[in-house]
Design a protein around this motif. Structure first.
Motif, PDB file in Angstrom:
ATOM      1  N   ILE A   1       0.847  -1.186   0.000  1.00 13.76           N
ATOM      2  CA  ILE A   1       0.000   0.000   0.000  1.00 13.76           C
ATOM      3  C   ILE A   1       0.888   1.244   0.000  1.00 13.76           C
ATOM      4  O   ILE A   1       1.779   1.391   0.834  1.00 13.76           O
ATOM      5  N   ALA A   2       0.681   2.137  -0.947  1.00 12.02           N
ATOM      6  CA  ALA A   2       1.460   3.368  -1.105  1.00 12.02           C
ATOM      7  C   ALA A   2       2.921   3.091  -1.423  1.00 12.02           C
ATOM      8  O   ALA A   2       3.788   3.939  -1.215  1.00 12.02           O
ATOM      9  N   THR A   3       3.199   1.921  -1.965  1.00 14.17           N
ATOM     10  CA  THR A   3       4.566   1.594  -2.403  1.00 14.17           C
ATOM     11  C   THR A   3       4.468   0.455  -3.410  1.00 14.17           C
ATOM     12  O   THR A   3       3.368   0.040  -3.795  1.00 14.17           O
ATOM     13  N   ILE A   4       5.611  -0.061  -3.857  1.00 16.42           N
ATOM     14  CA  ILE A   4       5.653  -1.206  -4.758  1.00 16.42           C
ATOM     15  C   ILE A   4       6.605  -2.236  -4.151  1.00 16.42           C
ATOM     16  O   ILE A   4       7.418  -1.917  -3.286  1.00 16.42           O
ATOM     17  N   PRO A   5       6.535  -3.499  -4.587  1.00 14.16           N
ATOM     18  CA  PRO A   5       7.352  -4.550  -3.971  1.00 14.16           C
ATOM     19  C   PRO A   5       8.841  -4.229  -3.889  1.00 14.16           C
ATOM     20  O   PRO A   5       9.490  -4.527  -2.892  1.00 14.16           O
ATOM     21  N   SER A   6       9.392  -3.618  -4.917  1.00  9.08           N
ATOM     22  CA  SER A   6      10.837  -3.360  -4.927  1.00  9.08           C
ATOM     23  C   SER A   6      11.235  -2.202  -4.013  1.00  9.08           C
ATOM     24  O   SER A   6      12.421  -2.008  -3.733  1.00  9.08           O
ATOM     25  N   ARG A   7      10.254  -1.433  -3.534  1.00  9.21           N
ATOM     26  CA  ARG A   7      10.574  -0.254  -2.727  1.00  9.21           C
ATOM     27  C   ARG A   7      10.029  -0.336  -1.301  1.00  9.21           C
ATOM     28  O   ARG A   7      10.271   0.581  -0.512  1.00  9.21           O
ATOM     29  N   ARG A   8       9.311  -1.360  -0.952  1.00 13.20           N
ATOM     30  CA  ARG A   8       8.764  -1.435   0.397  1.00 13.20           C
ATOM     31  C   ARG A   8       9.902  -1.526   1.417  1.00 13.20           C
ATOM     32  O   ARG A   8      10.964  -2.072   1.146  1.00 13.20           O
ATOM     33  N   LEU A   9       9.619  -1.011   2.592  1.00 14.92           N
ATOM     34  CA  LEU A   9      10.666  -0.832   3.592  1.00 14.92           C
ATOM     35  C   LEU A   9      11.213  -2.153   4.105  1.00 14.92           C
ATOM     36  O   LEU A   9      12.425  -2.311   4.260  1.00 14.92           O
ATOM     37  N   PHE A  10      10.351  -3.104   4.373  1.00 18.35           N
ATOM     38  CA  PHE A  10      10.772  -4.382   4.950  1.00 18.35           C
ATOM     39  C   PHE A  10      10.849  -5.437   3.849  1.00 18.35           C
ATOM     40  O   PHE A  10       9.922  -5.567   3.048  1.00 18.35           O
ATOM     41  N   PRO A  11      11.944  -6.196   3.797  1.00 22.57           N
ATOM     42  CA  PRO A  11      12.081  -7.230   2.754  1.00 22.57           C
ATOM     43  C   PRO A  11      11.199  -8.434   3.054  1.00 22.57           C
ATOM     44  O   PRO A  11      11.647  -9.465   3.576  1.00 22.57           O
ATOM     45  N   VAL A  12       9.925  -8.330   2.733  1.00 21.22           N
ATOM     46  CA  VAL A  12       8.942  -9.356   3.081  1.00 21.22           C
ATOM     47  C   VAL A  12       9.319 -10.712   2.504  1.00 21.22           C
ATOM     48  O   VAL A  12       9.080 -11.760   3.129  1.00 21.22           O
ATOM     49  N   HIS A  13       9.946 -10.727   1.335  1.00 21.62           N
ATOM     50  CA  HIS A  13      10.265 -12.006   0.697  1.00 21.62           C
ATOM     51  C   HIS A  13      11.282 -12.809   1.503  1.00 21.62           C
ATOM     52  O   HIS A  13      11.401 -14.014   1.331  1.00 21.62           O
ATOM     53  N   PHE A  14      11.996 -12.153   2.432  1.00 19.30           N
ATOM     54  CA  PHE A  14      12.933 -12.883   3.287  1.00 19.30           C
ATOM     55  C   PHE A  14      12.204 -13.872   4.190  1.00 19.30           C
ATOM     56  O   PHE A  14      12.793 -14.869   4.619  1.00 19.30           O
ATOM     57  N   LEU A  15      10.949 -13.584   4.499  1.00 25.41           N
ATOM     58  CA  LEU A  15      10.203 -14.446   5.411  1.00 25.41           C
ATOM     59  C   LEU A  15       9.894 -15.806   4.790  1.00 25.41           C
ATOM     60  O   LEU A  15       9.490 -16.740   5.497  1.00 25.41           O
ATOM     61  N   LYS A  16      10.093 -15.946   3.482  1.00 28.24           N
ATOM     62  CA  LYS A  16       9.897 -17.234   2.823  1.00 28.24           C
ATOM     63  C   LYS A  16      11.126 -18.140   2.956  1.00 28.24           C
ATOM     64  O   LYS A  16      11.075 -19.311   2.577  1.00 28.24           O
ATOM     65  N   SER A  17      12.207 -17.580   3.483  1.00 30.22           N
ATOM     66  CA  SER A  17      13.443 -18.347   3.641  1.00 30.22           C
ATOM     67  C   SER A  17      13.572 -18.848   5.070  1.00 30.22           C
ATOM     68  O   SER A  17      13.657 -18.063   6.011  1.00 30.22           O
ATOM     69  N   ARG A  18      13.584 -20.143   5.240  1.00 29.79           N
ATOM     70  CA  ARG A  18      13.782 -20.727   6.570  1.00 29.79           C
ATOM     71  C   ARG A  18      15.086 -20.259   7.188  1.00 29.79           C
ATOM     72  O   ARG A  18      15.142 -19.908   8.369  1.00 29.79           O
ATOM     73  N   THR A  19      16.131 -20.224   6.384  1.00 29.73           N
ATOM     74  CA  THR A  19      17.441 -19.845   6.905  1.00 29.73           C
ATOM     75  C   THR A  19      17.454 -18.418   7.418  1.00 29.73           C
ATOM     76  O   THR A  19      17.948 -18.144   8.514  1.00 29.73           O
TER      77      THR A  19
END
Length: 546
Positions: A289-307
């Protein structure tokens, strides 16, 4: 969306790609664009910044008693320690975004000015509220200085050089952490008073200021983009929600049960606002919301990595274990042994020295072994054992035994404190390097602040109940009982009644035993994180975190 995997082979290729014009025997010297003498002075400047950041991280550990004597406000005392890391973590992701967009020299100098302004406010503070604001402001500036140091190293060194330069940043931060309690305790015990524990940053920064103003190299990551366009790309809503969420959590933890009763409107409203900000931040980041995936503050895609998730929890656990020892070991000695701030700081030196030594040991072993899982398992086991032993400490426990318990906790915290920086950078895409460093910084600095907040809440609430029950026959007021938690110079402990003093000190020792349960929990989290990690071997380069 970034792909996260083991990149040992790709990592080797990256090293090769960084080399230009290399023969079989010789590598062309990396071109920084500035003379060597100038670069070495710049390094002195950024390492002094890392030293000051480490110094302020621990400097309040041994000045809380004198500050309480000056201002009172026992309910707010824990903020002297919490304010600095809270300010750091609240803006760490935003500052990382700024360094990726704007001229790095000016962001660094701006952070330094903010840090010094906060330090000056702390030294001149007329009351506890001003001191707390100064600590938060200094923490914000300190985070910018540290991230600036990492950015300069990444920008102006080759891949081959970076491990050495990053290790020196970690060494300077560790040295500052060692000196923090000693410097703070020394000033608190001198005619200069505790105020110079904060003022000292000003002359040190002034001494090195010519380097910052005239020698720092410039680098604009986005030279073809206007400032207005850069500002428009920042996830401002995410930054606001993240900072608000974290700040409200600290206030709720600090004041609930001490300044306000748990069932009063104040703490209830704070917890409601915290959950509103938390849910808002999660939704805003998840749906961009009010941003795009490449610019969002928190790297949400990291949460898909168990490591990466386990690296986060493991780092948070070791950071919490470190913070509890730094802040509560001196309190125990000041109460039970009647130590001055400087003497309590000296007693803390075994803890911090062993911690720094273990950080350096793990940093040297990690690239050689390539396996990161054992560090978290060892860390967890030692924190659990050390915390459990500290949980048995009573008023009359020998000092030598306490030193031994300190060493176990310190070694455990240090073994995994920095490991995640190297591993996280190695397993993410190159474009996610700064995100990985910021992600682990949030785990390290954020958990330190939250851990201290929870411990402060326990200390105020459990300590109050313990002392009140112990001295129920004396009919002291609630204010007098809370004051006894702040130092040996309170009216109760200075009464001259040895029986009364013994009752109060036993109650405080019992309270501190409950604090060490948090260290046991932190160790258990680190141990479980290590057990669940992959048994993999990576080709790693060292990197440093603060």
């Amino acid at each position: 969306m970034s792909t996260i995997s083991d990149k040992s082979a790709a990592h080797d290729k990256d090293l090769e790609d960084q080399r230009s014009g290399i023969s079989d025997q010789q590598e062309v010297k990396f071109d920084r664009g500035i003379p060597d003498w100038k670069w070495y002075l710049v390094c002195v400047g950024i390492y002094v910044g890392a030293l000051l950041y480490g110094l302020d991280t621990t400097i309040s550990a041994d000045v809380q008693g004198p500050i309480l004597e000056t201002f009172g406000d026992i309910e707010k005392l824990s903020w002297v320690g919490i304010g600095f890391p809270m300010g750091s973590v609240s803006i760490v992701l935003l500052v990382g975004a700024l360094y990726a967009l704007f001229e790095i020299m000016w962001i660094f100098i701006g952070s330094l000015i903010l840090f010094e302004a906060g330090s000056a406010l702390c030294g001149a503070a007329p009351d506890m509220n001003a001191l707390i604001v100064g600590r938060v402001v200094a923490g914000m500036g300190g985070a910018g200085m540290y991230l600036g140091a990492l950015t300069y190293i990444t920008t102006f060194t080759s891949k081959k050089e970076q491990p050495i330069y990053n290790a020196l940043i970690g060494l300077c931060w560790g040295t500052g952490s060692i000196l923090g309690p000693v410097v703070g305790g020394g000033f608190a015990n001198s005619s200069a008073t505790w105020r110079w524990a904060f003022y000292i940053n000003l002359p040190l920064a002034a001494l090195i200021s010519p380097v910052y103003l005239f020698l720092m190299p410039t680098h604009n990551p986005r030279p073809d983009t206007s400032a207005k366009q850069k500002l428009a790309t920042i996830d401002w809503l995410g930054a606001f929600l993240f900072a608000g969420m974290f700040a409200i959590l600290q206030v709720a933890l600090t004041f609930s049960g001490s300044l306000w009763k748990w069932n009063e409107a104040g703490p209830i409203a704070l917890w409601v606002f915290f959950f509103v900000f938390l849910v808002g931040f999660v939704v805003q980041q998840a749906f961009c919301i009010a941003t795009i995936p490449s610019r969002r503050l928190f790297p949400v895609h990291f949460l898909k990595s168990r490591t990466l998730v386990l690296l986060y929890t493991g780092t948070a656990a070791s950071s919490t274990g470190l913070a509890l020892g730094v802040y509560y070991i001196p309190i125990f000695f000041q109460f039970t042994r009647g130590d001055s701030p400087i003497k309590a700081a000296v007693r803390l030196l075994p803890y911090i020295c062993v911690f720094v030594a273990s950080v350096m040991l793990s940093g040297g072993l990690l690239p050689a072994l390539g396996r990161y899982q054992p560090f978290y398992i060892i860390s967890g086991v030692l924190l659990v054992i050390g915390g459990a032993l500290m949980h048995t400490v009573h008023l009359d426990t020998s000092t030598s035994k306490i030193y031994g318990y300190e060493v176990l906790m310190a070694f455990g915290a240090g073994m995994s404190m920095q490991v995640a920086y190297s591993v996280a950078v190695a397993i993410v895409d190159k474009t996610d390097t700064l995100n990985a460093v910021g992600f682990i910084n949030v785990a390290q600095i954020g958990s330190l602040s939250i851990g201290l907040s929870i411990a402060g809440c326990l200390y105020q609430n459990i300590g109050f109940d313990n002392i009140k029950n112990a001295v129920s026959a004396y009919h002291f007021s609630d204010a007098e009982i809370r004051a006894a938690l702040g130092g040996a110079h309170s009216a109760i402990l200075a009464s001259g009644d040895l029986t009364l003093q013994r009752l109060v000190l036993e109650a405080i020792a019992a309270t501190l035993r409950d604090i060490w349960v948090l260290t046991i929990v932190a160790g258990a989290v680190a141990l479980v994180s290590g057990i669940l990690m992959k048994r993999e071997k990576l080709n790693l380069e060292m990197t440093a975190g603060g």
